[in-house]
Design a protein around this motif. Structure first.
Motif, PDB file in Angstrom:
ATOM      1  N   GLN A  37      -4.368 -60.749   6.312  1.00 13.64           N
ATOM      2  CA  GLN A  37      -3.511 -61.665   5.569  1.00 13.64           C
ATOM      3  C   GLN A  37      -3.157 -61.028   4.227  1.00 13.64           C
ATOM      4  N   VAL A  38      -1.918 -61.206   3.837  1.00 11.34           N
ATOM      5  CA  VAL A  38      -1.426 -60.644   2.588  1.00 11.34           C
ATOM      6  C   VAL A  38      -0.762 -61.755   1.778  1.00 11.34           C
ATOM      7  N   GLN A  39      -1.154 -61.901   0.548  1.00 13.10           N
ATOM      8  CA  GLN A  39      -0.475 -62.827  -0.361  1.00 13.10           C
ATOM      9  C   GLN A  39       0.420 -62.045  -1.317  1.00 13.10           C
ATOM     10  N   VAL A  57       2.799 -62.544  -4.802  1.00 14.26           N
ATOM     11  CA  VAL A  57       3.068 -63.428  -5.932  1.00 14.26           C
ATOM     12  C   VAL A  57       4.187 -62.828  -6.773  1.00 14.26           C
ATOM     13  N   THR A  90       3.428 -58.880  -6.840  1.00 16.43           N
ATOM     14  CA  THR A  90       2.110 -58.285  -6.728  1.00 16.43           C
ATOM     15  C   THR A  90       1.450 -58.726  -5.431  1.00 16.43           C
ATOM     16  N   ALA A  91       0.968 -57.757  -4.678  1.00 16.94           N
ATOM     17  CA  ALA A  91       0.341 -58.018  -3.382  1.00 16.94           C
ATOM     18  C   ALA A  91      -1.175 -58.087  -3.510  1.00 16.94           C
ATOM     19  N   SER A  92      -1.771 -58.896  -2.625  1.00 17.86           N
ATOM     20  CA  SER A  92      -3.227 -59.042  -2.633  1.00 17.86           C
ATOM     21  C   SER A  92      -3.922 -57.886  -1.922  1.00 17.86           C
ATOM     22  N   ARG A  93      -3.135 -57.072  -1.223  1.00 12.70           N
ATOM     23  CA  ARG A  93      -3.660 -55.905  -0.532  1.00 12.70           C
ATOM     24  C   ARG A  93      -2.934 -54.660  -1.029  1.00 12.70           C
ATOM     25  N   ASN A 131      -0.277 -52.231  -7.064  1.00 11.72           N
ATOM     26  CA  ASN A 131       0.095 -53.017  -5.870  1.00 11.72           C
ATOM     27  C   ASN A 131       1.285 -53.921  -6.155  1.00 11.72           C
ATOM     28  N   THR A 132       2.242 -53.385  -6.865  1.00 13.40           N
ATOM     29  CA  THR A 132       3.358 -54.194  -7.340  1.00 13.40           C
ATOM     30  C   THR A 132       4.688 -53.513  -7.039  1.00 13.40           C
ATOM     31  N   TYR A 156       5.215 -60.915   5.663  1.00 13.19           N
ATOM     32  CA  TYR A 156       4.718 -61.843   4.659  1.00 13.19           C
ATOM     33  C   TYR A 156       5.772 -62.121   3.601  1.00 13.19           C
TER      34      TYR A 156
END
Length: 117
Positions: free
Chosen positions: A1-3, A5, A23-26, A76-77, A106
């Motif tokens: 899963q990837v969030q 924002v 910005t990604a959570s992974r 991660n942006t 996503y």
């Protein structure tokens, strides 16, 4: 899963600039591609710009020469620098990531960009 924002949206006058961030959570090293899409009221969501893992970029004709997509792997942006904004750029802008590693497509929650004339 990837969030994902997004941030950086807002109200700006025509001719102005904004920079959107996603910005990604992974790790974005694991993304085949990331991109920005937008949806104006009453219209379908449309592609704005994409960037692959290898750094190749693609832009909608309507934003070529005005918008620039870039990525900072360490943060991660992904960014979307928007210059010479026009009222027709007004929309909700969504970040997107495609990853075979994380087995999915996503979307972020969206950020509003409003350009006044």
């Amino acid at each position: 899963q990837v969030q994902l924002v997004e941030s950086g949206g807002g109200l700006v006058q025509a001719g102005g600039s904004l920079r959107l961030s996603c910005t990604a959570s992974r790790s974005i090293f694991s993304m085949n591609a990331m991109g920005w899409y937008r949806q104006a009221p009453g219209k379908q969501r449309e592609l704005v710009a994409t960037i692959t893992g290898g750094g190749s970029t693609n832009y909608a004709d309507s934003v070529k020469g005005r918008f620039t997509i870039s990525r900072d792997n360490a943060k991660n942006t992904v960014y979307l620098q928007m210059n010479s904004l026009k009222p027709e750029d007004t929309a909700v802008y969504y970040c997107h990531a495609l990853s075979t590693y994380y087995s999915g497509s996503y979307w972020g929650q969206g950020t509003q960009v409003t350009v006044s004339s």
